[in-house]
Enzyme design. Structure first.
Site, PDB file in Angstrom:
ATOM      1  CG  ASP A 164      39.030  41.792  48.524  1.00 31.14           C
ATOM      2  OD1 ASP A 164      39.036  42.373  49.619  1.00 31.14           O
ATOM      3  OD2 ASP A 164      39.913  40.975  48.183  1.00 31.14           O
ATOM      4  CE1 TYR A 166      46.264  44.881  45.621  1.00 27.41           C
ATOM      5  CE2 TYR A 166      46.633  46.941  44.459  1.00 27.41           C
ATOM      6  CZ  TYR A 166      47.021  45.661  44.776  1.00 27.41           C
ATOM      7  OH  TYR A 166      48.184  45.159  44.229  1.00 27.41           O
ATOM      8  CG  HIS A 171      48.923  43.850  49.362  1.00 26.13           C
ATOM      9  ND1 HIS A 171      49.552  42.624  49.360  1.00 26.13           N
ATOM     10  CD2 HIS A 171      47.919  43.769  48.454  1.00 26.13           C
ATOM     11  CE1 HIS A 171      48.942  41.820  48.492  1.00 26.13           C
ATOM     12  NE2 HIS A 171      47.950  42.483  47.929  1.00 26.13           N
ATOM     13  CD  GLU A 241      45.082  38.475  48.648  1.00 17.92           C
ATOM     14  OE1 GLU A 241      43.902  38.908  48.695  1.00 17.92           O
ATOM     15  OE2 GLU A 241      45.854  38.698  47.701  1.00 17.92           O
ATOM     16  CD  GLU A 243      41.370  40.928  51.678  1.00 17.87           C
ATOM     17  OE1 GLU A 243      40.287  41.557  51.714  1.00 17.87           O
ATOM     18  OE2 GLU A 243      41.865  40.468  50.630  1.00 17.87           O
ATOM     19  CD  GLN A 282      46.131  37.388  42.004  1.00 25.00           C
ATOM     20  OE1 GLN A 282      46.580  36.605  42.846  1.00 25.00           O
ATOM     21  NE2 GLN A 282      45.864  38.639  42.290  1.00 25.00           N
ATOM     22  CE  LYS A 295      42.878  37.752  44.605  1.00 23.84           C
ATOM     23  NZ  LYS A 295      43.634  37.965  45.833  1.00 23.84           N
TER      24      LYS A 295
HETATM   25 CA    CA Z   1      42.141  40.310  48.451  1.00 25.07          CA
END
Ligand code: CA
Length: 473
Positions: A164, A166, A171, A241, A243, A282, A295
């Site tokens: 994953d 970023y 964001h 989230e 994505e 987190q 996650k």
């Molecule tokens: Ca993510």
């Protein structure tokens, strides 16, 4: 680079003998044809489910495994299929035919852009209105066209590894401002496509419920009081989230790289990805090694790999870098990628609470944005991932990271949407039933949607990525 530009397969005049695909509002016209994997006989729950490969068309799925098994059984050559023809390479066609007959999506993905193009042209040829009178079309209508409601869709490939990233600077900046008001964006962000290794075992297909995780949670320390110890319990700050996921096609050998100029050819397709996140877990666990149990309890993906070629009309330039930002290092710089390496996919998030569903209320749209705002292109993410010689394998999934745009309406998670500025209490979202949310409640259903529209082309969609939150154990 042919992959980046529209061709004859995107002609809006192409129509299908599957009538539902010709409705201009359909997300699955003959110009889309995403690959999917499914159980054709879900009602028969004896033993392990079968897995067939197909393409979504209109309101149905075309079972290509049935077709290629039929060809093999009757010793007919796949070379006679429309879209393949005499010019296709013998070896690739044979591998493709075996992979489809056996339901092996990863083998299809491994063939690279040439194999993907053959796959897509073959499916398109079989489904065109002109093909309706052929005996094979009648076979398909009778044996291989399945209504979506009659099958169960899986993930479109066996996902061996999941990473994953970023890649949305909006964001990264907003979330950075919450935790480091004086220094929101760390100095590496504009140089390195930041990512972490996720876990493939907790990627689930759309429709599978997600259980609220439990974990270590630590309350904020109060000035003048001794620090409180963490407790183990159900997550209270559960978030989604928004994505995109990118499926790797042909991989690279250990120690070799995927040069940026070739990276687009190593991407097979795109799906929607909901990277469920436990914000309280987190916050306590993420330093110094990054995301872990906050996650990897669940991520949900839409059940289709929309092929990169199908998205060619909706490519856009890489997001322009503000004046003063560093130019990407050479191994991440490619003129074609800068010109057309982005995707303009409209992305939406909807919430429906248990109370809303009971009252018959429509799901509430929480946000709307576009993937065009990514700071790094998908090709840059892949080239960077393989730049140290890390072998990428067919079916590996790369997450974009939460896709937030520049405007508040386009924020891709509740952590951002309900944030009202440093030091201020979170601003709840009011639902049509009068309920409020700063984070997700049990029974909430989150649906991600993605679609592309452009004058002169058929609209295409990514399908739904949907799951309901179940209470913690
Ligand atoms: Ca993510």
């Amino acid at each position: 680079m042919t992959l980046l530009r529209p061709n004859e397969t995107h002609d809006p005049a192409l129509a299908s003998w599957v009538e539902s695909a010709n409705d201009p509002a359909s997300d699955f016209p003959i110009q889309n044809l995403p690959l999917c994997a499914f159980d054709p006989h879900p009602e028969d729950d004896e033993g392990p489910g079968e897995e067939h490969l197909g393409v979504r068309i209109g309101d149905s799925v075309l079972d290509l495994s049935i077709l290629f098994q039929h060809l093999a059984d009757s010793r007919q050559s796949p070379h006679d299929l429309p879209g393949i023809g005499d010019n296709a390479d013998e070896d690739t066609t044979a591998i493709l035919a075996d992979a489809i007959a056996l339901g092996n999506a990863n083998a299809v993905m491994s063939l690279g852009p040439y194999g993907s193009a053959l796959f897509r042209r073959c499916a398109q040829g079989l489904l065109r209105s002109e093909f309706k009178t052929e005996a094979l079309a009648r076979f398909l209508q009778r044996r291989a066209l399945r209504r979506l409601d009659d099958v169960v869709l899986f993930e479109p490939a066996v996902i061996g590894d999941y990473t994953d990233f970023y890649a949305s600077i909006h964001h990264a900046s907003t979330v950075g401002a919450m935790f480091r008001p004086d220094n929101p964006l760390l100095p590496n962000y504009k140089w390195v496509p930041i990512g972490y290794h996720g876990r493939a075992s907790s990627l689930f297909p759309s429709g599978m419920p997600v259980r609220r995780p439990s974990g270590q949670i630590k309350a904020d320390d109060k000035p003048g009081e001794p620090p409180s110890p963490p407790v183990f319990g159900p997550c209270k700050l559960l978030d989604y989230e928004l994505e995109l996921g990118f499926f790797v096609g042909a991989g690279n050998e250990p120690g070799e790289t995927i040069p940026i100029g070739r990276a687009a050819e190593h991407l097979f397709g795109v799906c929607l990805l909901n990277d469920w996140s436990a914000r309280d877990i987190q916050k306590w666990e993420y330093q110094p090694l990054g995301p872990f149990l906050a996650k990897n309890f669940a991520s949900t993906i839409s059940p289709y790999a929309v092929m990169i070629e199908a998205l060619a009309p909706f490519r856009c330039p890489a997001s322009p870098r503000p004046e003063g930002d560093p130019t990407p290092l050479l191994y991440l710089a490619d003129a074609d990628d800068q010109r057309l390496g982005g995707f303009d996919i409209t992305l939406e998030v909807y919430l429906s609470s248990a109370q809303m569903r009971a009252a018959g209320a429509e799901p509430l749209r929480l946000s709307r944005g576009s993937s065009r705002d990514m700071y790094w292109t998908p090709a840059q993410l892949l080239a960077h991932h393989a730049s140290n010689g890390c072998p990428m394998r067919p079916g590996d999934l790369l997450g974009s990271g939460t896709l937030s745009g520049p405007s508040p309406e386009s924020r891709g998670c509740l952590l951002e949407l309900t944030w009202d500025g440093p030091g201020k209490p979170r601003k709840p979202i009011t639902l049509p039933t009068g309920e409020t949310r700063t984070f997700l409640a049990d029974g909430d259903e989150i649906t991600l949607r993605g679609f592309c529209e452009r004058e002169g082309y058929r609209r295409i969609g990514l399908g739904d990525c949907r799951a309901i939150i179940e209470p913690a154990v």
